[in-house]
Write a protein that holds these residues in place. Structure first.
Motif, PDB file in Angstrom:
ATOM      1  N   GLY A   1      -2.523  -3.374  -4.783  1.00  0.00           N
ATOM      2  CA  GLY A   1      -2.702  -1.981  -5.204  1.00  0.00           C
ATOM      3  C   GLY A   1      -2.386  -1.803  -6.674  1.00  0.00           C
TER       4      GLY A   1
ATOM      5  N   ALA B   1      -5.475   3.958  -6.723  1.00  0.00           N
ATOM      6  CA  ALA B   1      -4.067   3.642  -6.479  1.00  0.00           C
ATOM      7  C   ALA B   1      -3.485   4.542  -5.410  1.00  0.00           C
ATOM      8  CB  ALA B   1      -3.279   3.787  -7.775  1.00  0.00           C
TER       9      ALA B   1
ATOM     10  N   ASN C   1      -4.794   3.729  -1.931  1.00  0.00           N
ATOM     11  CA  ASN C   1      -4.144   2.529  -1.416  1.00  0.00           C
ATOM     12  C   ASN C   1      -2.680   2.772  -1.107  1.00  0.00           C
ATOM     13  OD1 ASN C   1      -6.240   0.667  -1.340  1.00  0.00           O
ATOM     14  ND2 ASN C   1      -6.208   0.552  -3.565  1.00  0.00           N
ATOM     15  N   ARG C   2      -2.108   3.716  -1.823  1.00  0.00           N
ATOM     16  CA  ARG C   2      -0.695   4.053  -1.616  1.00  0.00           C
ATOM     17  C   ARG C   2      -0.472   4.595  -0.203  1.00  0.00           C
ATOM     18  NH1 ARG C   2       3.085   1.610  -3.651  1.00  0.00           N
ATOM     19  NH2 ARG C   2       4.971   2.701  -3.126  1.00  0.00           N
TER      20      ARG C   2
ATOM     21  N   ASP D   1       0.038   1.752   1.820  1.00  0.00           N
ATOM     22  CA  ASP D   1       1.375   1.172   1.594  1.00  0.00           C
ATOM     23  C   ASP D   1       2.417   1.911   2.424  1.00  0.00           C
ATOM     24  OD1 ASP D   1       0.137  -0.376  -0.171  1.00  0.00           O
ATOM     25  OD2 ASP D   1       0.885   0.640  -1.962  1.00  0.00           O
TER      26      ASP D   1
ATOM     27  N   LYS E   1      -7.290   0.407   2.978  1.00  0.00           N
ATOM     28  CA  LYS E   1      -7.613  -0.710   2.102  1.00  0.00           C
ATOM     29  C   LYS E   1      -9.102  -1.039   2.185  1.00  0.00           C
ATOM     30  CE  LYS E   1      -4.625  -3.036  -0.350  1.00  0.00           C
ATOM     31  NZ  LYS E   1      -3.907  -2.270  -1.368  1.00  0.00           N
TER      32      LYS E   1
END
Lengths: 579, 333
Positions: free
Chosen positions: A121, A144, A147-148, A151, A196
């Protein structure tokens, strides 16, 4: 010194590693071997923090593909980024990216997966904003943050897995399958993988990430970043069978495939068309995965990685020659001028469509036949075949725009096809995208799939492909006047070409309310009530008291003395009343 | 300072000792009168109109307070037995003593007079002149009255100083605020009061010496004159210490007093004390902030050079004021 540039060194290193991995993969798959390395870092109470590495044929094969593509991409960027001032930084970023991807591939441990996942990421953000303009900043932030979300879900998985005493998920896949916590974990994993791999609620970042340099797109959108989610689900597939969430995933990924196919037909940006076709193929991988066939998904992931990287690299060459123009309406007739690049482009495009005996044919045809063979509802079936037709549709349209139609950019131009650094790197992938399908299908499937279908169902792929191809041909010859007729169906066509409004929903749709809330909080709380009741209000009141007090302070001296005496007299009077 | 003034200063100190060590009210009164008569020559200056006016005002107020004081003690002697308590008599005696020390309802002379005095005389007025009335107050104390008075002291001290641009008036109002704290401490115990008074005298002496050396009387002098940056820094920290910000020593007496007040269940009064000392701190910081940050036009001919000897003395005092509380923990090592 020019010979020993960082590109060259990295290319050799990565290529060598790739070949080593290839040999090891063959050895492992012949002997049916798995190596599991575990290093215990620390044990707290009953939780052991371990660094573990899983080497089996799957991780080795995937690593081999990632390393091969990244080596070729780095070699390619030696020419593509040749006038870049910070080439070293660029290459180091790409290497970091490959490193995090490999960390993700080889780890059977959810903590080290998170390390790789976060590395992907972060580095993808750095690569997307590499050109440092507002468009790439916005795209990078979208990438970002999308994708966070993934995460965060992985972090939640980590905290759930604390229950089991270790984060080596690979041990619990069978053993804890019926546990309720494991059910939660697998749902969270699915959502993380969807972010993702850019499945439907989160798919807006993938076309936006085209703001990155083209070699990065070739690496990121073929084999690494977007396939990380698919790979994670392949690893977790034992858990996922018979889950309700997996059926939702089937629907969502099918819709992703369909949506991306349609949007690609409306698109005129060369890189975005390819990005949307990547999205469509990702939807295909996800949907076949969610029907319980992870081998086929992995197979398609690998073949797709090859020809999609090649496609991006060809697009990079073309963009280079078109003075950094990406609009396909301005291109045309390039097969007359740059035959080698056109050859690579056509082969990768046709492999994408699944023309027989190219790479895509083996995986895609197998997937579609398995879909026809399995027990599923009509909607999913239609989505699969319509998307296959749409793939042919946008591919033929792209080929017609690029290769056949007139060159429209400028009256003076110079296209040349003798940049051998780029060509050589493309040749490697060209070779792979021709042979990798057959090679892999012979290597990784122990016994061939048994397909038994009626003739029309068997020929269904051919029907939809031919239909899509013809429509693509006609659409590419459309007059400007006819294109204007899209304005008659303005609403529906803007819905379709803007990816079902998903980019707007995931940027303005989310931002607006929070910004509005923040504005209101600032206006009514920070600058409003809390100011009135703490800072300014207090100051105002005290200031007024002080002014009021000064009215008494600035007075005749006689009055002070007189009032004191009066006070004493009153006290004296009261005292005398007492006695 | 000539020998004449030294003589009166000597009498000033001894008059205080006379009144606080005498065993009859009359002796106390004599001490107070000697104190008044010795302080007036100290403050009056034949060439300075302001100090003459101030001495006249001081004389009027103090003499009226003394008249009322002797009147009420005579009343007490004639009407009451020796140890008999009476609310109104005690309020009368307390009021006249409060007038003498310049506490709140009778404080209006205090800022006016301080405006006409030099910094050294201000220092005497704010510290030494408080001793006699306070000790006498503790002999015959009306508790409820004093509680009201001390709360008023802190509030008026805070609010009155907010709008001042004269440093002497500002320090006077801060002294009125501290008078509230001192009254609270004398309610609790005489030792606590002595501790508070000594600490306060120490802190206020630093400020007065500073202003004396720099010849500062108004806030804008801080902005326009070219003072050394480190001196401004010292001024800032001593102001914070005087206001009672924790790491400095000015917080120490307040801390102990807060502790005692809380243990005696004066919760609301403690709250008022702390909040008003926040206001005090606010206007201290406002002065110093603007003198740090504002970019005034500098008058180049107004350079201030300080003598080395004085600087060492001030540095020593400031060092104590800054690090005193931290160093005092070394006692317990």
């Amino acid at each position: 010194m020019k010979k020993f540039s960082i590109c060259f060194i990295s290319f050799f290193f990565l290529f060598f590693m790739s070949m080593v991995n290839f040999m090891m993969m063959i050895y492992f798959i012949m002997n049916n071997m798995v190596i599991f390395l575990e290093w215990e870092v620390i044990t707290l109470n009953s939780v052991s923090v371990v660094m573990s590495i899983l080497l089996d044929w799957m991780s080795l094969l995937f690593m081999m593909f990632v390393l091969l593509i990244s080596s070729v991409v780095i070699y390619y960027s030696k020419s593509y980024m040749s006038s870049e001032l910070n080439l070293n930084r660029f290459i180091i970023l790409v290497l970091l990216f490959v490193f995090s991807m490999i960390l993700l591939i080889i780890s059977p441990n959810i903590v080290s997966i998170l390390l790789g996942w976060d590395g992907l990421g972060l580095v993808s953000y750095c690569l997307v904003i590499y050109y440092q303009n507002f468009k790439s900043y916005n795209a990078g932030m979208l990438t970002a943050l999308s994708n966070r979300v993934g995460d965060v879900f992985i972090l939640m998985v980590i905290s759930w897995m604390l229950n089991y005493g270790s984060w080596n998920y690979i041990f619990y896949l069978m053993f804890m399958k019926n546990d309720y916590e494991m059910y939660m974990i697998s749902s969270l994993i699915i959502i993380a993988a969807m972010t993702k791999s850019a499945q439907i609620p989160f798919s807006s970042w993938l076309p936006a990430a085209m703001a990155a340099p083209t070699p990065v797109s070739a690496l990121v959108h073929s084999s690494t970043l977007v396939t990380a989610g698919v790979y994670l689900l392949i690893r977790f597939n034992l858990l996922l069978i018979d889950m309700l969430f997996l059926k939702i995933l089937l629907l969502l990924s099918g819709l992703t495939m369909f949506m991306a196919g349609i949007s690609a037909n409306y698109e005129f940006d060369l890189k975005k068309i390819i990005a949307l076709s990547t999205l469509s193929q990702l939807g295909l991988m996800m949907s076949i995965l969610s029907m319980g066939m992870p081998d086929l998904a992995f197979f398609h992931l690998l073949t797709h990685a090859m020809f999609k990287a090649l496609l991006f690299m060809c697009a990079g060459v073309i963009i280079h020659m078109m003075n950094d123009t990406q609009d396909i309406r301005l291109m045309g007739g390039i097969s007359n001028y740059i035959p080698m690049t056109s050859l690579c482009m056509n082969i990768s495009n046709l492999a994408l469509c699944g023309i027989p005996f190219l790479a895509g044919f083996y995986s895609k045809d197998l997937i579609l036949e398995m879909v026809s063979l399995s027990n599923l509802n009509l909607l999913i079936y239609y989505i699969y075949y319509l998307s296959t037709g749409l793939t042919m549709f946008y591919t033929i349209r792209l080929i017609m725009y690029l290769m056949v139609n007139d060159y429209n950019l400028m009256s003076i131009y110079n296209l040349y096809d003798e940049d051998y650094t780029m060509l050589k790197s493309m040749m490697v992938l060209l070779f792979m995208s021709v042979i990798s399908g057959s090679m892999l299908s012979w290597m990784i499937f122990l016994n061939p799939y048994m397909i038994y279908l009626p003739l029309n169902m068997k020929m269904m792929v051919v029907y939809v492909s031919l239909l899509g191809g013809f429509i693509g041909y006609f659409v590419s010859n459309m007059m400007i006047y006819s294109m204007n007729k899209f304005l008659m169906t303005y609403n529906i066509s803007s819905f379709l070409c803007l990816m079902w409004f998903m980019p707007s929903l995931s940027t303005y749709g989310l931002n607006y309310y929070f910004l509005k809330l923040g504005q209101n909080l600032l206006k009514y709380i920070d600058l409003g009530w809390s100011e009135l009741y703490s800072g300014q209000g207090m100051y105002y009141i005290l200031k007024n008291y002080s002014i009021f007090y000064n009215f008494y302070q600035v007075n005749n001296f006689k009055i002070y003395l007189f009032s004191f005496v009066m006070w004493m007299m009153i006290l004296y009077y009261f005292m005398l009343m007492k006695f | 300072m000539n020998s004449n003034k030294m003589f009166f200063l000597f009498i000033l100190f001894f008059s205080t000792l006379i009144s606080i060590s005498s065993n009859s009210w009359f002796g106390c009164w004599i001490g107070l009168e000697i104190n008044l008569l010795s302080f007036i020559p100290l403050i009056s200056h034949s060439t300075n109109l302001f100090s003459t006016e101030a001495s006249l005002k001081y004389f009027l107020t103090q003499s009226i307070a003394s008249i009322n004081f002797i009147f009420s003690i005579l009343m007490k002697m004639t009407l009451m037995k020796n140890f008999e308590m009476n609310n109104f008599i005690s309020i009368m005696i307390n009021s006249s003593l409060l007038m003498k020390m310049g506490s709140v309802p009778f404080h209006f002379w205090f800022p006016n007079i301080s405006e006409g005095l030099s910094w050294f005389n201000n220092f005497l007025l704010m510290t030494w002149q408080k001793i006699t009335p306070m000790i006498l107050l503790s002999y015959y104390l009306n508790k409820n009255f004093i509680i009201i008075i001390m709360t008023l002291n802190t509030i008026i001290g805070a609010i009155g100083g907010l709008n001042q641009s004269s440093l002497r008036k500002l320090m006077t109002f801060s002294s009125i605020n501290n008078l509230g704290w001192m009254l609270a401490s004398i309610l609790i115990s005489e030792n606590l009061w002595m501790f508070y008074l000594i600490m306060y005298s120490f802190l206020i002496s630093i400020m007065c010496f500073f202003f004396q050396l720099l010849n500062m009387f108004f806030i804008n002098q801080l902005f326009i004159s070219n003072i050394n940056y480190s001196i401004k820094m010292f001024l800032l920290i001593n102001f914070l210490s005087l206001g009672g910000l924790p790491p400095f020593i000015g917080f120490f007496p307040k801390w102990i007093l807060i502790n005692f007040l809380l243990s005696m269940d004066f919760f609301i009064i403690t709250f008022i004390f702390i909040m008003t000392s926040l206001i005090i701190l606010f206007f201290y910081i406002r002065i110093i902030y603007s003198s740090f940050l504002f970019n005034y036009i500098n008058l180049k001919w107004m350079k201030i050079f300080l003598k080395n000897k004085n600087l060492i003395f001030i540095n020593f005092l400031s060092f104590l004021s800054i690090t005193g509380m931290i160093l005092s923990t070394l006692i317990f090592l």
